[in-house]
Design a protein around this motif. Structure first.
Motif, PDB file in Angstrom:
ATOM      1  N   VAL A  43     -49.248 -80.016  82.088  1.00  0.00           N
ATOM      2  CA  VAL A  43     -47.895 -80.414  82.489  1.00  0.00           C
ATOM      3  C   VAL A  43     -46.925 -80.240  81.325  1.00  0.00           C
ATOM      4  CG1 VAL A  43     -46.460 -82.414  83.083  1.00  0.00           C
ATOM      5  CG2 VAL A  43     -48.555 -81.949  84.366  1.00  0.00           C
ATOM      6  N   LEU A  44     -47.312 -80.680  80.137  1.00  0.00           N
ATOM      7  CA  LEU A  44     -46.432 -80.571  78.976  1.00  0.00           C
ATOM      8  C   LEU A  44     -46.176 -79.121  78.600  1.00  0.00           C
ATOM      9  CD1 LEU A  44     -47.757 -83.474  76.707  1.00  0.00           C
ATOM     10  CD2 LEU A  44     -45.803 -83.474  78.277  1.00  0.00           C
ATOM     11  N   GLU A  45     -47.113 -78.272  78.891  1.00  0.00           N
ATOM     12  CA  GLU A  45     -46.942 -76.844  78.606  1.00  0.00           C
ATOM     13  C   GLU A  45     -45.815 -76.256  79.452  1.00  0.00           C
ATOM     14  OE1 GLU A  45     -47.813 -73.326  76.605  1.00  0.00           O
ATOM     15  OE2 GLU A  45     -48.711 -75.305  76.265  1.00  0.00           O
ATOM     16  N   ILE A  46     -45.615 -76.812  80.637  1.00  0.00           N
ATOM     17  CA  ILE A  46     -44.600 -76.305  81.563  1.00  0.00           C
ATOM     18  C   ILE A  46     -43.208 -76.822  81.218  1.00  0.00           C
ATOM     19  CG2 ILE A  46     -43.829 -76.373  83.987  1.00  0.00           C
ATOM     20  CD1 ILE A  46     -46.847 -76.577  84.707  1.00  0.00           C
ATOM     21  N   LEU A  47     -43.150 -78.054  80.701  1.00  0.00           N
ATOM     22  CA  LEU A  47     -41.877 -78.745  80.552  1.00  0.00           C
ATOM     23  C   LEU A  47     -41.117 -78.342  79.293  1.00  0.00           C
ATOM     24  CD1 LEU A  47     -42.696 -82.434  81.574  1.00  0.00           C
ATOM     25  CD2 LEU A  47     -41.246 -80.803  82.814  1.00  0.00           C
ATOM     26  N   PRO A  48     -39.887 -77.790  79.461  1.00  0.00           N
ATOM     27  CA  PRO A  48     -38.962 -77.771  78.324  1.00  0.00           C
ATOM     28  C   PRO A  48     -38.351 -79.162  78.227  1.00  0.00           C
ATOM     29  CG  PRO A  48     -37.905 -76.813  80.229  1.00  0.00           C
ATOM     30  CD  PRO A  48     -39.322 -77.155  80.648  1.00  0.00           C
TER      31      PRO A  48
ATOM     32  N   LYS B 101     -35.520 -83.065  73.792  1.00  0.00           N
ATOM     33  CA  LYS B 101     -36.250 -83.212  72.525  1.00  0.00           C
ATOM     34  C   LYS B 101     -37.733 -83.102  72.842  1.00  0.00           C
ATOM     35  CE  LYS B 101     -32.825 -85.713  69.830  1.00  0.00           C
ATOM     36  NZ  LYS B 101     -32.477 -86.929  69.079  1.00  0.00           N
ATOM     37  N   LYS B 102     -38.379 -84.250  73.112  1.00  0.00           N
ATOM     38  CA  LYS B 102     -39.770 -84.257  73.541  1.00  0.00           C
ATOM     39  C   LYS B 102     -39.874 -85.137  74.780  1.00  0.00           C
ATOM     40  CE  LYS B 102     -41.680 -81.891  70.123  1.00  0.00           C
ATOM     41  NZ  LYS B 102     -42.389 -80.625  70.348  1.00  0.00           N
ATOM     42  N   PRO B 103     -40.711 -84.749  75.749  1.00  0.00           N
ATOM     43  CA  PRO B 103     -40.883 -85.617  76.917  1.00  0.00           C
ATOM     44  C   PRO B 103     -41.423 -86.982  76.501  1.00  0.00           C
ATOM     45  CG  PRO B 103     -41.843 -83.445  77.298  1.00  0.00           C
ATOM     46  CD  PRO B 103     -41.497 -83.522  75.850  1.00  0.00           C
ATOM     47  N   THR B 104     -40.983 -88.012  77.228  1.00  0.00           N
ATOM     48  CA  THR B 104     -41.507 -89.359  77.006  1.00  0.00           C
ATOM     49  C   THR B 104     -42.741 -89.548  77.884  1.00  0.00           C
ATOM     50  OG1 THR B 104     -39.331 -90.243  76.505  1.00  0.00           O
ATOM     51  CG2 THR B 104     -41.004 -91.826  77.169  1.00  0.00           C
ATOM     52  N   VAL B 105     -43.840 -89.948  77.280  1.00  0.00           N
ATOM     53  CA  VAL B 105     -45.088 -90.194  78.011  1.00  0.00           C
ATOM     54  C   VAL B 105     -45.437 -91.667  77.853  1.00  0.00           C
ATOM     55  CG1 VAL B 105     -47.520 -89.581  78.247  1.00  0.00           C
ATOM     56  CG2 VAL B 105     -45.858 -87.824  77.571  1.00  0.00           C
ATOM     57  N   SER B 106     -45.603 -92.365  78.972  1.00  0.00           N
ATOM     58  CA  SER B 106     -45.910 -93.799  78.916  1.00  0.00           C
ATOM     59  C   SER B 106     -47.096 -94.111  79.820  1.00  0.00           C
ATOM     60  CB  SER B 106     -44.693 -94.633  79.334  1.00  0.00           C
ATOM     61  OG  SER B 106     -44.186 -94.212  80.586  1.00  0.00           O
TER      62      SER B 106
ATOM     63  N   HIS C  32     -41.372 -88.554  81.486  1.00  0.00           N
ATOM     64  CA  HIS C  32     -39.919 -88.510  81.704  1.00  0.00           C
ATOM     65  C   HIS C  32     -39.319 -87.455  80.789  1.00  0.00           C
ATOM     66  CE1 HIS C  32     -39.613 -92.486  83.863  1.00  0.00           C
ATOM     67  NE2 HIS C  32     -40.791 -92.605  83.277  1.00  0.00           N
ATOM     68  N   THR C  33     -38.399 -86.662  81.317  1.00  0.00           N
ATOM     69  CA  THR C  33     -37.764 -85.638  80.490  1.00  0.00           C
ATOM     70  C   THR C  33     -36.393 -85.302  81.050  1.00  0.00           C
ATOM     71  OG1 THR C  33     -38.141 -83.514  79.403  1.00  0.00           O
ATOM     72  CG2 THR C  33     -38.660 -83.637  81.750  1.00  0.00           C
ATOM     73  N   ILE C  34     -35.642 -84.518  80.286  1.00  0.00           N
ATOM     74  CA  ILE C  34     -34.321 -84.040  80.699  1.00  0.00           C
ATOM     75  C   ILE C  34     -34.352 -82.517  80.713  1.00  0.00           C
ATOM     76  CG2 ILE C  34     -31.891 -83.892  80.045  1.00  0.00           C
ATOM     77  CD1 ILE C  34     -32.218 -86.693  78.806  1.00  0.00           C
ATOM     78  N   LEU C  35     -33.816 -81.937  81.800  1.00  0.00           N
ATOM     79  CA  LEU C  35     -33.888 -80.488  81.992  1.00  0.00           C
ATOM     80  C   LEU C  35     -32.529 -79.932  82.373  1.00  0.00           C
ATOM     81  CD1 LEU C  35     -37.002 -80.458  84.334  1.00  0.00           C
ATOM     82  CD2 LEU C  35     -37.029 -79.906  81.908  1.00  0.00           C
ATOM     83  N   GLU C  36     -32.329 -78.644  82.127  1.00  0.00           N
ATOM     84  CA  GLU C  36     -31.194 -77.934  82.707  1.00  0.00           C
ATOM     85  C   GLU C  36     -31.386 -77.883  84.225  1.00  0.00           C
ATOM     86  OE1 GLU C  36     -28.521 -76.827  81.216  1.00  0.00           O
ATOM     87  OE2 GLU C  36     -29.180 -77.261  79.157  1.00  0.00           O
ATOM     88  N   GLU C  37     -30.351 -78.234  84.954  1.00  0.00           N
ATOM     89  CA  GLU C  37     -30.472 -78.346  86.413  1.00  0.00           C
ATOM     90  C   GLU C  37     -30.938 -77.040  87.056  1.00  0.00           C
ATOM     91  OE1 GLU C  37     -27.899 -80.168  90.152  1.00  0.00           O
ATOM     92  OE2 GLU C  37     -26.884 -79.653  88.284  1.00  0.00           O
TER      93      GLU C  37
END
Length: 289
Positions: free
Chosen positions: A232-237, A240-245, A256-261
């Protein structure tokens, strides 16, 4: 105490009010009033044309306001530039004032316009531009519909453009860029020295910047088994860095992450294939860096 804030009337009006809404301020306008309501009791708004904004802020009629850098330079007003806010009438980018001539004309540079007539709203800036290039031409103020004036009423124009589509539609071609401009939040020098007003202006700047940072971006959250997390992390831009909880189930985590729409439609199917579940996309109003 209230902060007297100028909102640009005219082409920037709707974009500015929408930006303030994203920043958390609801501004309500009326066709019968130049004093729109705002849901912040510490702010008093006034609608002023962008061309006049800097002058009224310099004189202290307003504490702060938003206008184009082009009109600040045109009026040569002495104001404090608080922040560059990169948004315009149609897009969230800069605009250009360009020297344009008829497609069929022989003019190839500003040097070719010596002794000619140039129509524009940006008279003082255009005169300074011509002087810097050693060109002597007649600069006439244009009250509007500037694109239709060449070649009968003027040899060339200096006009603002975002995309160039209006110039092309009127069979004009761009020769040179006279000035690049963007919206600025500016303040009166005396107001900027006042501690309370400065803090209020800086708060507004931070929230407006946050609203601009969020444009075109969305939040994405999903659940995934820990053994699928690397895929999953390999796919996600990410911003900064995705939050993993951790979740209550020790075998699962939330991401949780933020992406270009524009990228989300391509990424969500890949996340599902990689083991993502409960994928939620949500809009963002502000990203405060």
């Amino acid at each position: 105490m209230k902060l007297k804030l100028g909102i640009p009337k005219g082409s920037l009006e709707n974009a500015t009010i929408d930006l303030f809404r994203r920043a958390g301020f609801n501004i309500t306008t009326s066709s019968r009033s130049y004093f729109p309501a705002i849901d912040d009791p510490e702010i008093e708004c006034m609608m002023i044309r962008a061309q006049e904004m800097a002058r009224y802020i310099e004189d202290g009629v307003l504490d702060a306001g938003l206008t184009g850098r082009d009109w600040i330079e045109e009026s040569e007003a002495k104001v404090h530039a608080v922040a560059d806010l990169i948004y315009a009438k149609q897009s969230f980018g800069k605009v250009r004032w360009v020297l344009a001539v008829p497609e069929s004309s022989a003019f190839q540079s500003v040097k070719d316009l010596d002794g000619k007539i140039i129509a524009t709203e940006l008279v003082a800036t255009t005169k300074r531009y011509l002087a810097a290039n050693g060109v002597s031409a007649k600069v006439e103020f244009s009250w509007g519909a500037t694109e239709v004036k060449p070649p009968v009423l003027a040899d060339a124009i200096v006009e603002v453009t975002e995309t160039g589509s209006s110039l092309r539609a009127n069979k004009l071609r761009i020769v040179e860029t006279v000035l690049e401009s963007n919206t600025q939040l500016i303040a009166n020098f005396e107001s900027w020295r006042d501690g309370w007003k400065r803090r209020k202006i800086e708060d507004i700047r931070m929230l407006l910047d946050g609203a601009i940072n969020a444009l075109g971006k969305v939040g994405l959250m999903l659940n995934v088994r820990k053994d699928c997390l690397p895929a999953v992390l390999e796919i996600l831009p990410s911003l900064k860095k995705p939050t993993v909880s951790n979740l209550s189930d020790p075998e699962w985590v939330a991401v949780h992450t933020i992406l270009e729409e524009l990228t989300v439609r391509n990424i969500i199917p890949r996340l599902k294939e990689a083991g993502g579940q409960g994928i939620v996309e949500y809009p963002l109003n502000k990203i405060v860096m």
